[in-house]
Design an enzyme around this catalytic site. Structure first.
Site, PDB file in Angstrom:
ATOM      1  N   PHE A   5      37.885 -23.584 -19.169  1.00 15.94           N
ATOM      2  CA  PHE A   5      38.324 -24.637 -20.611  1.00 15.94           C
ATOM      3  C   PHE A   5      37.738 -25.203 -22.029  1.00 15.94           C
ATOM      4  O   PHE A   5      38.314 -26.286 -22.536  1.00 15.94           O
ATOM      5  CB  PHE A   5      38.968 -26.048 -19.741  1.00 15.94           C
ATOM      6  CG  PHE A   5      39.535 -25.384 -18.408  1.00 15.94           C
ATOM      7  CD1 PHE A   5      40.447 -24.736 -18.856  1.00 15.94           C
ATOM      8  CD2 PHE A   5      39.131 -25.869 -17.159  1.00 15.94           C
ATOM      9  CE1 PHE A   5      41.860 -24.436 -17.584  1.00 15.94           C
ATOM     10  CE2 PHE A   5      40.299 -25.088 -15.734  1.00 15.94           C
ATOM     11  CZ  PHE A   5      41.463 -24.770 -16.069  1.00 15.94           C
TER      12      PHE A   5
ATOM     13  N   GLY B 159      45.227 -34.573 -22.658  1.00 12.35           N
ATOM     14  CA  GLY B 159      44.781 -33.936 -22.004  1.00 12.35           C
ATOM     15  C   GLY B 159      44.671 -32.470 -20.864  1.00 12.35           C
ATOM     16  O   GLY B 159      43.931 -31.772 -20.508  1.00 12.35           O
TER      17      GLY B 159
ATOM     18  N   TRP C 121      44.873 -29.922 -23.132  1.00  9.27           N
ATOM     19  CA  TRP C 121      43.127 -29.899 -22.916  1.00  9.27           C
ATOM     20  C   TRP C 121      42.358 -28.969 -22.054  1.00  9.27           C
ATOM     21  O   TRP C 121      41.134 -27.935 -22.420  1.00  9.27           O
ATOM     22  CB  TRP C 121      42.341 -31.011 -23.801  1.00  9.27           C
ATOM     23  CG  TRP C 121      40.345 -31.280 -23.165  1.00  9.27           C
ATOM     24  CD1 TRP C 121      39.569 -30.709 -24.341  1.00  9.27           C
ATOM     25  CD2 TRP C 121      39.696 -30.942 -22.163  1.00  9.27           C
ATOM     26  NE1 TRP C 121      38.667 -30.398 -23.412  1.00  9.27           N
ATOM     27  CE2 TRP C 121      38.697 -30.632 -21.779  1.00  9.27           C
ATOM     28  CE3 TRP C 121      40.276 -30.695 -20.865  1.00  9.27           C
ATOM     29  CZ2 TRP C 121      37.598 -30.453 -21.125  1.00  9.27           C
ATOM     30  CZ3 TRP C 121      39.249 -30.453 -19.808  1.00  9.27           C
ATOM     31  CH2 TRP C 121      38.139 -30.009 -19.826  1.00  9.27           C
ATOM     32  N   HIS C 122      42.820 -28.955 -21.121  1.00 11.41           N
ATOM     33  CA  HIS C 122      42.510 -28.065 -20.524  1.00 11.41           C
ATOM     34  C   HIS C 122      42.731 -26.321 -20.105  1.00 11.41           C
ATOM     35  O   HIS C 122      42.020 -25.758 -19.542  1.00 11.41           O
ATOM     36  CB  HIS C 122      43.398 -28.248 -18.720  1.00 11.41           C
ATOM     37  CG  HIS C 122      42.108 -29.564 -18.085  1.00 11.41           C
ATOM     38  ND1 HIS C 122      42.985 -30.967 -19.049  1.00 11.41           N
ATOM     39  CD2 HIS C 122      41.980 -29.828 -17.003  1.00 11.41           C
ATOM     40  CE1 HIS C 122      41.943 -31.685 -17.496  1.00 11.41           C
ATOM     41  NE2 HIS C 122      41.473 -30.851 -16.761  1.00 11.41           N
ATOM     42  N   GLY C 123      43.868 -26.224 -21.500  1.00 10.99           N
ATOM     43  CA  GLY C 123      44.495 -25.002 -21.857  1.00 10.99           C
ATOM     44  C   GLY C 123      44.989 -24.681 -22.428  1.00 10.99           C
ATOM     45  O   GLY C 123      46.192 -25.942 -22.453  1.00 10.99           O
TER      46      GLY C 123
END
Length: 457
Positions: A457, A319, A322-324
């Site tokens: 993102f 997770g 996924w954000h960066g």
């Protein structure tokens, strides 16, 4: 175009709403196709080159759906999900993996400076949710226009919320302006839009000035004072909340104008009394996605404590990625994974933690880990952590007044969704919102037209 821009507020949105209302009134069979066209215009406004990628993504996944229903071979859906993730990786993570490979002695991997298509993470996850449910026998077939609108609907295509097919597909068949509560929905949609704009323009953006300068200073290797570090860390804690929840409020409000109800995404997260409670309140649709399509797939809590902790840690680490595409995001996700694992172990002891202590520990953890999320490197994060804990000059420019009002709103609540659905209709409210909207439009014309944080993102 940005929600907080003149071109959107004064041109695209009123024209789109008017066109949709006319079509819904005189040619309701065209309604969904018009919404798809409007969504593609909105998406293509950023960069017309991204539209073919969006159309190809929709078309290929829809064809996979048709092929699977014609001949349900077991490997087709996993192959399609892998292809979606591969496209995401090529655009978003190729340079990240190249940097990892370059850490090996004597190896230098080249960078490919591709432009990251906006919203690619969000529409990829929408494909994955639908295809996974299709393979499990939970999702039915849909026509191309309906599926295209599910993926591309413009209020949520760029930064969510993540909407399950089961939450919205049935709404496509309604006549939204023929409902007895149609005007009430439109009114509440306008309120959500103005509230979201207020969060972004009047609360989040002013905080960005004091936040960005300090994080840029840390990134440059300059000494950050203790006062500056706390100012920036607390400021970013509030900035990202008002920025992202403001976007979500606007998305939900705009969707209501077009007769569609999107799921709530924030529920006063800074009042959480545990980290698990925080993730049930923050970016709620992403939390559900990670739980239902990753954590449970990895074993969840069904196969013993050790596997549960491993699945929880892996889910949050992914997770974070996924954000960066950066190791600081991975570290942020891993930290939250460890924090959630600690929560599992604590609950197994059967001991009770006072709510105030739970809130204090949760907020301390969340605030401190936001440094990893915002910092551009571990060196910058370390410099800020040293300053936060007194390993730097004290400084004397802590501007607490700029934090007090946003902090009170974030902590006291309630959420905009709750407020909007409790407010009674009145002329005073309408006039007040009109004045507030006018102030925001003038403010946007002055200096407030900043991109949303989650667009990256």
């Amino acid at each position: 175009m940005l929600f907080n821009s003149h071109v959107f507020l004064l041109a695209f949105l009123p024209l789109a709403f008017g066109l949709h209302a006319l079509v819904e009134r005189f040619r309701p069979d065209w309604r969904l196709a018009v919404l798809v066209l409007l969504s593609l215009v909105f998406y293509g406004w950023w960069d017309i080159r991204f539209v073919p990628l969006m159309l190809a993504s929709i078309g290929m996944n829809w064809l996979v759906m048709r092929a699977f229903l014609t001949r349900p071979v077991s490997w087709l859906i996993p192959l399609a999900i892998g292809a979606n993730l591969l496209v995401l990786a090529l655009f978003k993570y190729l340079n990240f993996f190249a940097d990892l490979v370059s850490l090996l002695p004597g190896v230098t991997a080249p960078h490919l400076d591709w432009v990251l298509p906006l919203g690619i993470s969000f529409f990829t996850f929408h494909h994955i949710m639908y295809l996974t449910d299709l393979r499990a026998g939970r999702a039915p077939a849909f026509g191309l226009v309906k599926y295209a609108l599910y993926i591309a609907f413009f209020p949520q295509v760029l930064a969510g919320p993540l909407v399950r097919w089961s939450e919205i597909m049935h709404q496509f068949d309604e006549r939204p302006y023929a409902r007895p509560d149609a005007m009430e929905r439109i009114g509440r949609g306008l309120i959500l839009l103005v509230v979201g704009l207020s969060k972004k323009v009047l609360l989040s953006d002013p905080l960005s000035f004091q936040v960005n300068s300090v994080f840029e200073k840390a990134a440059a290797g300059s000494v950050v004072t203790m006062a500056e570090a706390w100012q920036a860390t607390l400021g970013f804690t509030l900035q990202i909340y008002f920025d992202f929840s403001g976007y979500t409020d606007m998305a939900l409000g705009i969707a209501l104008l077009f007769g569609l109800v999107l799921p709530q995404n924030f529920d006063v997260p800074y009042r959480a009394t545990s980290l698990r409670d925080f993730w049930r309140r923050w970016h709620m649709t992403l939390s559900r996605f990670l739980r239902d399509y990753l954590y449970i797939a990895l074993g969840g809590n069904r196969r013993g404590l050790a596997l549960q902790l491993a699945a929880l840690f892996a889910t949050m680490t992914l997770g974070g990625l996924w954000h960066g595409a950066g190791l600081t995001f991975v570290a942020w996700g891993a930290a939250h994974g460890l924090g959630l694992c600690a929560g599992v172990l604590w609950r197994r002891t059967g001991r009770h933690m006072p709510a105030l202590l739970g809130w204090a520990l949760t907020m301390s953890f969340v605030v401190l880990t936001w440094v990893l999320f915002r910092a551009t490197s571990f060196e910058a994060a370390l410099g800020l952590y040293k300053a936060l804990f007194g390993q730097a000059p004290m400084g004397s420019l802590f501007r607490w007044r700029g934090l007090a009002v946003p902090a009170a709103i974030a902590l006291i609540g309630p959420s905009a969704w709750v407020v909007v659905h409790r407010l009674p209709a009145s002329r005073v409210l309408a006039v007040g919102l009109a004045i507030l909207f006018t102030v925001i439009v003038l403010k946007i014309g002055d200096d407030a037209n900043r991109e949303f944080i989650y667009f990256q993102f």
